[in-house]
Write a protein that holds these residues in place. Structure first.
Motif, PDB file in Angstrom:
ATOM      1  N   GLU A   4      15.288-108.969  44.921  1.00 17.81           N
ATOM      2  CA  GLU A   4      14.106-109.012  44.051  1.00 17.81           C
ATOM      3  C   GLU A   4      14.125-107.843  43.067  1.00 17.81           C
ATOM      4  O   GLU A   4      13.760-107.992  41.898  1.00 17.81           O
ATOM      5  N   ARG A   5      14.568-106.687  43.548  1.00 11.43           N
ATOM      6  CA  ARG A   5      14.609-105.503  42.690  1.00 11.43           C
ATOM      7  C   ARG A   5      15.641-105.686  41.577  1.00 11.43           C
ATOM      8  O   ARG A   5      15.380-105.356  40.418  1.00 11.43           O
ATOM      9  N   GLN A   6      16.795-106.234  41.931  1.00 15.25           N
ATOM     10  CA  GLN A   6      17.821-106.479  40.913  1.00 15.25           C
ATOM     11  C   GLN A   6      17.374-107.526  39.895  1.00 15.25           C
ATOM     12  O   GLN A   6      17.641-107.395  38.701  1.00 15.25           O
ATOM     13  N   LEU A   7      16.688-108.556  40.381  1.00 10.81           N
ATOM     14  CA  LEU A   7      16.188-109.595  39.469  1.00 10.81           C
ATOM     15  C   LEU A   7      15.212-108.997  38.459  1.00 10.81           C
ATOM     16  O   LEU A   7      15.265-109.315  37.261  1.00 10.81           O
ATOM     17  N   VAL A  24      19.909-100.481  26.988  1.00 10.54           N
ATOM     18  CA  VAL A  24      18.802-100.050  27.846  1.00 10.54           C
ATOM     19  C   VAL A  24      19.325 -99.110  28.925  1.00 10.54           C
ATOM     20  O   VAL A  24      20.255 -99.456  29.668  1.00 10.54           O
ATOM     21  N   GLY A  25      18.723 -97.914  29.020  1.00 11.87           N
ATOM     22  CA  GLY A  25      19.136 -96.925  30.015  1.00 11.87           C
ATOM     23  C   GLY A  25      18.152 -96.830  31.164  1.00 11.87           C
ATOM     24  O   GLY A  25      17.031 -97.349  31.104  1.00 11.87           O
ATOM     25  N   SER A  26      18.562 -96.139  32.224  1.00 15.49           N
ATOM     26  CA  SER A  26      17.716 -96.014  33.417  1.00 15.49           C
ATOM     27  C   SER A  26      16.438 -95.243  33.108  1.00 15.49           C
ATOM     28  O   SER A  26      15.378 -95.512  33.686  1.00 15.49           O
ATOM     29  N   LYS A  32       8.792 -98.078  32.456  1.00 12.80           N
ATOM     30  CA  LYS A  32       8.124 -99.378  32.360  1.00 12.80           C
ATOM     31  C   LYS A  32       7.026 -99.493  33.426  1.00 12.80           C
ATOM     32  O   LYS A  32       7.214 -99.087  34.573  1.00 12.80           O
ATOM     33  N   LYS A  33       5.888-100.063  33.046  1.00 13.98           N
ATOM     34  CA  LYS A  33       4.756-100.175  33.962  1.00 13.98           C
ATOM     35  C   LYS A  33       5.069-101.027  35.186  1.00 13.98           C
ATOM     36  O   LYS A  33       4.568-100.760  36.281  1.00 13.98           O
ATOM     37  N   ASN A  34       5.894-102.052  34.992  1.00 15.70           N
ATOM     38  CA  ASN A  34       6.156-102.968  36.115  1.00 15.70           C
ATOM     39  C   ASN A  34       7.334-102.528  36.977  1.00 15.70           C
ATOM     40  O   ASN A  34       7.757-103.242  37.877  1.00 15.70           O
ATOM     41  N   ILE A  35       7.906-101.337  36.695  1.00 15.90           N
ATOM     42  CA  ILE A  35       9.004-100.813  37.522  1.00 15.90           C
ATOM     43  C   ILE A  35       8.554 -99.498  38.155  1.00 15.90           C
ATOM     44  O   ILE A  35       8.249 -98.536  37.443  1.00 15.90           O
ATOM     45  N   SER A  36       8.523 -99.477  39.464  1.00 13.65           N
ATOM     46  CA  SER A  36       8.018 -98.288  40.181  1.00 13.65           C
ATOM     47  C   SER A  36       9.126 -97.549  40.928  1.00 13.65           C
ATOM     48  O   SER A  36       8.858 -96.699  41.759  1.00 13.65           O
ATOM     49  N   PHE A  37      10.382 -97.886  40.646  1.00 12.90           N
ATOM     50  CA  PHE A  37      11.498 -97.252  41.361  1.00 12.90           C
ATOM     51  C   PHE A  37      11.886 -95.949  40.671  1.00 12.90           C
ATOM     52  O   PHE A  37      11.615 -95.740  39.495  1.00 12.90           O
ATOM     53  N   SER A  38      12.573 -95.098  41.420  1.00 13.64           N
ATOM     54  CA  SER A  38      13.054 -93.835  40.856  1.00 13.64           C
ATOM     55  C   SER A  38      14.240 -94.089  39.931  1.00 13.64           C
ATOM     56  O   SER A  38      14.895 -95.137  39.994  1.00 13.64           O
ATOM     57  N   SER A  39      14.523 -93.111  39.079  1.00 12.77           N
ATOM     58  CA  SER A  39      15.665 -93.232  38.155  1.00 12.77           C
ATOM     59  C   SER A  39      16.975 -93.394  38.924  1.00 12.77           C
ATOM     60  O   SER A  39      17.864 -94.141  38.512  1.00 12.77           O
ATOM     61  N   ALA A  40      17.082 -92.701  40.057  1.00 10.01           N
ATOM     62  CA  ALA A  40      18.313 -92.790  40.855  1.00 10.01           C
ATOM     63  C   ALA A  40      18.485 -94.209  41.398  1.00 10.01           C
ATOM     64  O   ALA A  40      19.588 -94.764  41.374  1.00 10.01           O
ATOM     65  N   THR A  41      17.396 -94.790  41.902  1.00  8.02           N
ATOM     66  CA  THR A  41      17.458 -96.162  42.426  1.00  8.02           C
ATOM     67  C   THR A  41      17.820 -97.138  41.305  1.00  8.02           C
ATOM     68  O   THR A  41      18.652 -98.035  41.483  1.00  8.02           O
ATOM     69  N   ILE A  42      17.215 -96.943  40.144  1.00  4.96           N
ATOM     70  CA  ILE A  42      17.498 -97.826  39.003  1.00  4.96           C
ATOM     71  C   ILE A  42      18.967 -97.723  38.609  1.00  4.96           C
ATOM     72  O   ILE A  42      19.631 -98.741  38.350  1.00  4.96           O
ATOM     73  N   ARG A  43      19.507 -96.470  38.588  1.00  2.29           N
ATOM     74  CA  ARG A  43      20.923 -96.293  38.220  1.00  2.29           C
ATOM     75  C   ARG A  43      21.833 -97.015  39.212  1.00  2.29           C
ATOM     76  O   ARG A  43      22.826 -97.652  38.819  1.00  2.29           O
ATOM     77  N   ASN A  44      21.500 -96.931  40.486  1.00  2.00           N
ATOM     78  CA  ASN A  44      22.314 -97.604  41.506  1.00  2.00           C
ATOM     79  C   ASN A  44      22.278 -99.123  41.334  1.00  2.00           C
ATOM     80  O   ASN A  44      23.304 -99.808  41.418  1.00  2.00           O
ATOM     81  N   GLU A  45      21.077 -99.647  41.083  1.00  2.00           N
ATOM     82  CA  GLU A  45      20.949-101.099  40.900  1.00  2.00           C
ATOM     83  C   GLU A  45      21.670-101.557  39.632  1.00  2.00           C
ATOM     84  O   GLU A  45      22.288-102.620  39.605  1.00  2.00           O
TER      85      GLU A  45
END
Length: 341
Positions: A4-7, A24-26, A32-45
């Motif tokens: 779901e996070r990757q989608l 688009v960068g991490s 973004k309002k609809n993304i609540s993950f950390s930058s590190a998590t976003i980079r990994n995904e």
């Protein structure tokens, strides 16, 4: 299978790239309002999505852009139908407010309105003569020895041809010709008119009309209708306003394709019934490797008679274009069915 996070991350990347045409960068995703993950998590995904082939790096930025595989997944699984704006609905309906009975005029206007609404290049493929049957034949004298033949089909297709006839032919003979042609050739496919003319009409001409041999050959020439469909364009130059096509070589290659009616015809004829999206290499044409092609068919009754197409960058607004195409093809089919069925 994507999580779901990757989608969510994939959808936001593609939506952002479609809107702004920038990688688009991490960091921008984390804001973004609809993304609540950390930058590190976003980079990994993002790294995982890149490894899976859904996004890719550019040479000029640390950000990512959608790959062709990513766009395909987005169109097939993530796209939400866009509510077509009321002003767009009114523009489409304006096509049918006038009492226009000539199909060419309707679809020519359709191409222009479609290009205006999407800001991409629109192409409408009209019906082929093979799919047209004679509805009515008219002859309008222009002077003592010249007239125009008007061939009207069941789909509203109209052919005009000017021809000459001997001054000895009377108005009475002209009326006889019209009556014979309409009684014997009505509902005959256009591509078989000449054949039927010699098989069934020549003997009647001989019985009822003076100089029948000359007129028979004249009408054989008049009824020699091309079998090819016509292409109608709207916004031919719209594609070249897109940032993807600032490269001169890409522009030349794509413009050559758009100008080549045979090549465009072959592209559109391959498209099946309904709405379809082909992205980049799926079009099997090198000039289209950075483009997407979205097509919709239109009908008269149960008969598919033509195709509407939009050519845009792979970064096109898929949801909006599909909604506009769906609305236009539906209204075009309904209106033409009422007029010509």
């Amino acid at each position: 299978m994507l999580t779901e996070r990757q989608l969510l991350i994939l959808q936001v990347i593609i939506d952002d790239f479609i809107r702004y045409a920038q990688p688009v960068g991490s960091r921008s995703l984390a804001k973004k309002k609809n993304i609540s993950f950390s930058s590190a998590t976003i980079r990994n995904e993002m790294a995982d999505l890149e490894e899976l082939g859904f996004i890719e790096k550019t040479h000029t930025s640390s950000g990512r852009i959608p790959s062709e595989k990513g766009y395909r997944f987005y169109v097939d699984h993530l796209l939400s139908p866009e509510m077509i704006r009321q002003e767009d609905i009114m523009k489409i309906r304006s096509l049918f407010t006038e009492r226009i009975y000539e199909l060419e005029k309707i679809i020519q206007n359709s191409a222009k309105i479609l290009s205006d609404l999407t800001e991409y290049t629109a192409i409408v493929l009209g019906p082929t003569a093979k799919e047209n049957r004679l509805k009515r034949f008219q002859i309008v004298p222009l002077n003592d020895d010249t007239a125009v033949a008007i061939i009207i089909t069941n789909t509203g297709h109209i052919e005009h041809k000017v021809f000459s006839f001997p001054g000895t032919i009377t108005r009475s003979n002209i009326e006889k010709m019209i009556n014979i042609l309409n009684s014997r050739l009505k509902d005959v496919p256009l591509v078989r008119l000449r054949e039927k003319l010699f098989q069934e009409v020549s003997s009647l001409f001989k019985q009822h009309i003076d100089n029948y041999g000359y007129l028979l050959q004249t009408f054989a020439d008049v009824l020699n209708i091309s079998e090819n469909e016509k292409l109608y364009y709207g916004g031919k130059m719209n594609m070249f306003k897109q940032p993807e096509f600032q490269d001169v070589e890409k522009v030349q290659e794509l413009f050559s394709l758009i100008e080549d009616e045979v090549g465009v015809y072959q592209l559109l004829k391959k498209m099946p019934f309904g709405i379809h999206v082909k992205i980049g290499s799926e079009n099997d044409v090198q000039a289209m490797e950075n483009c997407s092609l979205i097509t919709a068919t239109y009908n008269i009754g149960d008969d598919q008679v033509g195709t509407i197409a939009i050519i845009g960058p792979k970064r096109m607004q898929y949801s909006r274009v599909i909604s506009v195409l769906n609305s236009l093809s539906s209204q075009l089919s309904n209106s033409l069915t009422k007029l010509y069925d």
